[in-house]
Design a protein around this motif. Structure first.
Motif, PDB file in Angstrom:
ATOM      1  N   SER A  85       0.865  -1.184   0.000  1.00 37.99           N
ATOM      2  CA  SER A  85       0.000   0.000   0.000  1.00 37.99           C
ATOM      3  C   SER A  85       0.898   1.229   0.000  1.00 37.99           C
ATOM      4  O   SER A  85       2.115   1.129   0.167  1.00 37.99           O
ATOM      5  CB  SER A  85      -0.913   0.005   1.235  1.00 37.99           C
ATOM      6  OG  SER A  85      -0.156   0.301   2.404  1.00 37.99           O
ATOM      7  N   TYR A  86       0.298   2.381  -0.190  1.00 39.16           N
ATOM      8  CA  TYR A  86       1.094   3.600  -0.310  1.00 39.16           C
ATOM      9  C   TYR A  86       0.693   4.623   0.753  1.00 39.16           C
ATOM     10  O   TYR A  86       0.679   5.826   0.510  1.00 39.16           O
ATOM     11  CB  TYR A  86       0.971   4.164  -1.737  1.00 39.16           C
ATOM     12  CG  TYR A  86       1.424   3.142  -2.749  1.00 39.16           C
ATOM     13  CD1 TYR A  86       2.775   2.913  -2.957  1.00 39.16           C
ATOM     14  CD2 TYR A  86       0.501   2.365  -3.441  1.00 39.16           C
ATOM     15  CE1 TYR A  86       3.217   1.948  -3.851  1.00 39.16           C
ATOM     16  CE2 TYR A  86       0.920   1.387  -4.335  1.00 39.16           C
ATOM     17  CZ  TYR A  86       2.282   1.182  -4.533  1.00 39.16           C
ATOM     18  OH  TYR A  86       2.711   0.215  -5.404  1.00 39.16           O
ATOM     19  N   ASP A  87       0.349   4.094   1.946  1.00 40.93           N
ATOM     20  CA  ASP A  87       0.111   4.970   3.094  1.00 40.93           C
ATOM     21  C   ASP A  87       1.439   5.584   3.530  1.00 40.93           C
ATOM     22  O   ASP A  87       2.462   4.897   3.583  1.00 40.93           O
ATOM     23  CB  ASP A  87      -0.467   4.170   4.265  1.00 40.93           C
ATOM     24  CG  ASP A  87      -1.838   3.582   3.943  1.00 40.93           C
ATOM     25  OD1 ASP A  87      -2.536   4.167   3.102  1.00 40.93           O
ATOM     26  OD2 ASP A  87      -2.172   2.534   4.526  1.00 40.93           O
TER      27      ASP A  87
ATOM     28  N   LEU B 172       6.634   4.340   4.638  1.00 39.32           N
ATOM     29  CA  LEU B 172       5.815   4.046   3.476  1.00 39.32           C
ATOM     30  C   LEU B 172       5.321   2.618   3.622  1.00 39.32           C
ATOM     31  O   LEU B 172       6.135   1.698   3.779  1.00 39.32           O
ATOM     32  CB  LEU B 172       6.645   4.194   2.189  1.00 39.32           C
ATOM     33  CG  LEU B 172       5.941   3.807   0.880  1.00 39.32           C
ATOM     34  CD1 LEU B 172       4.728   4.693   0.627  1.00 39.32           C
ATOM     35  CD2 LEU B 172       6.909   3.881  -0.297  1.00 39.32           C
ATOM     36  N   ASP B 173       3.998   2.435   3.644  1.00 35.10           N
ATOM     37  CA  ASP B 173       3.394   1.124   3.901  1.00 35.10           C
ATOM     38  C   ASP B 173       3.838   0.572   5.259  1.00 35.10           C
ATOM     39  O   ASP B 173       4.089  -0.628   5.409  1.00 35.10           O
ATOM     40  CB  ASP B 173       3.766   0.143   2.772  1.00 35.10           C
ATOM     41  CG  ASP B 173       3.021  -1.183   2.886  1.00 35.10           C
ATOM     42  OD1 ASP B 173       1.932  -1.210   3.498  1.00 35.10           O
ATOM     43  OD2 ASP B 173       3.549  -2.206   2.393  1.00 35.10           O
TER      44      ASP B 173
ATOM     45  N   ASN C 213       8.653   4.531  -6.490  1.00 36.20           N
ATOM     46  CA  ASN C 213       7.298   4.846  -6.020  1.00 36.20           C
ATOM     47  C   ASN C 213       6.925   6.322  -6.172  1.00 36.20           C
ATOM     48  O   ASN C 213       5.792   6.689  -5.857  1.00 36.20           O
ATOM     49  CB  ASN C 213       7.162   4.447  -4.550  1.00 36.20           C
ATOM     50  CG  ASN C 213       7.414   2.967  -4.333  1.00 36.20           C
ATOM     51  OD1 ASN C 213       6.667   2.134  -4.829  1.00 36.20           O
ATOM     52  ND2 ASN C 213       8.474   2.639  -3.613  1.00 36.20           N
ATOM     53  N   TYR C 214       7.857   7.147  -6.634  1.00 35.26           N
ATOM     54  CA  TYR C 214       7.616   8.595  -6.684  1.00 35.26           C
ATOM     55  C   TYR C 214       7.836   9.153  -8.085  1.00 35.26           C
ATOM     56  O   TYR C 214       8.773   8.764  -8.784  1.00 35.26           O
ATOM     57  CB  TYR C 214       8.557   9.334  -5.726  1.00 35.26           C
ATOM     58  CG  TYR C 214       8.309   9.048  -4.267  1.00 35.26           C
ATOM     59  CD1 TYR C 214       7.411   9.806  -3.533  1.00 35.26           C
ATOM     60  CD2 TYR C 214       8.977   8.012  -3.624  1.00 35.26           C
ATOM     61  CE1 TYR C 214       7.182   9.543  -2.189  1.00 35.26           C
ATOM     62  CE2 TYR C 214       8.752   7.732  -2.281  1.00 35.26           C
ATOM     63  CZ  TYR C 214       7.856   8.505  -1.571  1.00 35.26           C
ATOM     64  OH  TYR C 214       7.625   8.241  -0.240  1.00 35.26           O
ATOM     65  N   SER C 215       6.964  10.073  -8.462  1.00 33.06           N
ATOM     66  CA  SER C 215       7.191  10.930  -9.629  1.00 33.06           C
ATOM     67  C   SER C 215       7.098  12.372  -9.155  1.00 33.06           C
ATOM     68  O   SER C 215       6.309  12.690  -8.259  1.00 33.06           O
ATOM     69  CB  SER C 215       6.149  10.676 -10.720  1.00 33.06           C
ATOM     70  OG  SER C 215       6.405   9.482 -11.404  1.00 33.06           O
ATOM     71  N   PHE C 216       7.903  13.237  -9.770  1.00 30.11           N
ATOM     72  CA  PHE C 216       7.971  14.636  -9.333  1.00 30.11           C
ATOM     73  C   PHE C 216       7.686  15.570 -10.512  1.00 30.11           C
ATOM     74  O   PHE C 216       8.159  15.347 -11.621  1.00 30.11           O
ATOM     75  CB  PHE C 216       9.357  14.960  -8.774  1.00 30.11           C
ATOM     76  CG  PHE C 216       9.747  14.109  -7.602  1.00 30.11           C
ATOM     77  CD1 PHE C 216       9.459  14.503  -6.306  1.00 30.11           C
ATOM     78  CD2 PHE C 216      10.398  12.902  -7.789  1.00 30.11           C
ATOM     79  CE1 PHE C 216       9.809  13.717  -5.224  1.00 30.11           C
ATOM     80  CE2 PHE C 216      10.758  12.102  -6.722  1.00 30.11           C
ATOM     81  CZ  PHE C 216      10.460  12.506  -5.433  1.00 30.11           C
TER      82      PHE C 216
END
Length: 577
Positions: free
Chosen positions: A332-334, A393-394, A409-412
């Motif tokens: 998950s991406y909590d 993260l998760d 997991n990241y785009s900016f």
């Protein structure tokens, strides 16, 4: 001097060090080939002085000379090639090593070190090491070795002349030691001047628009000219200080040759040296120090070589963030922040911040400039490591992830977009270099930039200028969003992505952002009401703390920064000329 050689070879790495060592061995054999001139000359001179010169002696002498010449040609070429390969390969690898190292340095490093310094090391310094430094090190080292071998050869003819030659070499290296001390004092000034010049060149180019806007072109030119003049003055000062010392070195070599000639004649008159040996020793006095004389001209630069190596190592020795985590794929991406503190140097930017961002939620960070909004987002993405507290993260501490696994997991999308000097298609497919053009076009359509790209002279094959200078701000932003869509990361960070966009482009940009953020966890830093009012949660950041949080409607019911912020923006939007 020996320390410089050692440092340079370690710097070049094991594979290239082997090339240099082999080059030195070949240089030694080449020096032996050069030394064969002496016995060849001796055979001819002895035959002539004794009246016994035969065709066989002439043939033997010429055979020895030819063998020596062939050795010098064959081995000299191979030795030079090994030096060239070693120098350029070592510095190419070192550039890549520095680039990889920079990837994992805390972002604070780039705040404390100018672009000019990094550029100077990776361009001027590396180029100098690849080209000039390799020649300086190898010519100096091989010159000393060749001269030593030739001097050793003299002992087979007469030990007394050998001692004179050895004494000359000792005196030479004594003066050379003074040269190295002088170089140690001057080299830092040269490195500083070179770095300053690069910094001013970059500042002049990057700031030329602002300089023209404020009619400061002359002042900007003056700074650049001063930096160039300083670099020129430093180089001239170095030359002027080294010329007398190099002159003394050259004089010592010549005087050693004269002393060898005088001693040879004296021994000949006394009868302890025959005529042929005397003539050969006099000829040898002009040969033996030729390579050392060449080396002496370069030896003054050895300290500069050492400092250049130190500059590159200085970057490589900066402690990286610990990236040796696990290749974890979150379920998950909590995102959770628990009691996070962070400071730049001693100035606290984030003060005991705790927050929760459920996956697929959009959150907005608002507040006064310098309050810590961007820093919080960067900490979540682990651009820096927190000084206390944890970010998860998760439910897993981000430090447990390897850096590459975390970044997946990241785009900016940043306020200031950087595009590479390449085609628009390659800029979009940056995260997937081998993606098909169909996938590129699909991402571009979602980012609302397909239409303007197709209108360009070469469409998707149009080369954009460095940094995307040939495109407008809105166009660059949409290409940046297309690039993020291609990456398809589950968490999107929008850092003032619409701040510099004109009203004509804003509608298309907002549509592009909606395509990008669909079914994603979104963290946005924004000042525009349209951007933040529909966020699932809004965090108001002031002086490194969360001072308010909630939805737009909830925060508008409270007295505080957020309501004032919205009121000011609404007044600004309604203002008319």
């Amino acid at each position: 001097m020996l320390n410089t050689f050692k440092k340079f070879f370690i710097f070049c790495g094991n594979e290239n060090k082997k090339k240099f060592y082999l080059s030195i061995i070949l240089g030694i054999v080449k020096a032996l080939g050069q030394a064969l001139q002496i016995p060849a000359i001796y055979i001819i001179v002895r035959g002539m002085t004794e009246g016994k010169l035969t065709s066989g002696m002439i043939l033997l002498a010429f055979s020895i000379l030819i063998v020596g010449i062939l050795l010098q040609i064959a081995l000299g070429g191979k030795s030079s090639m090994l030096q060239t390969e070693g120098g350029y390969t070592a510095c190419a690898n070192k550039r890549i090593e520095i680039a990889n190292h920079l990837r994992y340095l805390p972002m604070g490093y780039f705040n404390n070190n100018s672009l000019g310094y990094i550029t100077s090391v990776t361009t001027n310094t590396m180029e100098g090491l690849a080209d000039i430094a390799t020649r300086v090190v190898m010519i100096t080292l091989q010159g000393a070795i060749e001269a030593g071998l030739l001097v050793l050869f003299l002992y087979f003819f007469d030990w007394r002349i050998g001692i004179v030659a050895t004494s000359g070499m000792v005196l030479f290296f004594g003066v050379n030691h003074i040269t190295q001390k002088c170089s140690s004092a001057m080299a830092p000034q040269k490195v500083k001047a070179d770095t300053g010049m690069v910094e001013q060149v970059l500042e002049f180019i990057q700031g030329i628009t602002e300089a023209r806007n404020y009619n400061m072109t002359i002042e900007s030119n003056r700074k650049l000219e001063d930096a160039i003049d300083e670099a020129e003055k430093t180089c001239i000062d170095m030359e002027l200080k080294f010329v007398p010392i190099l002159g003394v070195q050259a004089w010592l070599i010549k005087m050693t040759g004269v002393a060898m000639c005088v001693l040879s004649l004296k021994l000949c008159f006394e009868g302890s040296l025959n005529m042929s040996e005397c003539i050969v020793m006099m000829i040898a006095s002009f040969i033996v120090f030729a390579s050392l004389e060449s080396a002496s001209k370069f030896s003054a630069l050895l300290r500069t070589v050492e400092l250049s190596v130190d500059k590159a190592n200085e970057i490589l020795e900066i402690e990286e963030m610990d990236i040796r985590g696990e290749n974890i794929q979150p379920n998950s991406y909590d995102i959770n922040m628990k009691g996070v503190d962070f400071a730049y140097n001693k100035r606290k930017i984030v003060d005991n911040v705790s927050l929760k961002i459920p996956e697929y939620n959009s959150v907005a960070f608002v507040g006064p400039s310098g309050g810590g909004k961007t820093t919080i987002c960067h900490l979540i993405a682990r651009f820096w490591d927190v000084q206390s507290g944890t970010i998860e993260l998760d439910g897993i501490n981000v430090k447990r992830y390897s850096m590459d696994a975390l970044m997946q997991n990241y785009s900016f999308v940043f306020q200031n977009v950087y595009l590479f000097h390449d085609t628009i298609a390659n800029n979009i497919r940056f995260s997937q270099p081998h993606a098909s053009i169909e996938k590129v076009k699909e991402a571009a359509k979602k980012a609302c930039c397909d239409e303007f790209i197709r209108a360009l002279p070469n469409g998707y094959d149009t080369i954009v200028g460095e940094g995307g200078a040939s495109l407008s701000g809105g166009e660059k932003q949409r290409i940046s969003i297309a690039r993020a869509i291609m990456k398809d990361a589950p968490i999107i960070v929008l850092d003032e992505a619409t701040a510099n966009v004109d009203p004509e482009n804003e509608k298309e940009l907002m549509e592009a952002i909606q395509s990008l953020t669909k079914e994603k966890t979104v963290l946005m830093i924004a000042h525009r009401l349209k951007t933040v009012r529909y966020a699932d949660q809004i965090f108001v950041i002031d002086k490194g703390k969360i001072v308010q949080q909630g939805k737009h409607e909830e925060l508008m019911q409270e007295e505080g920064i957020y309501r004032n912020f919205i009121s000011e923006r609404e007044q600004a939007v309604s203002w008319r000329l």
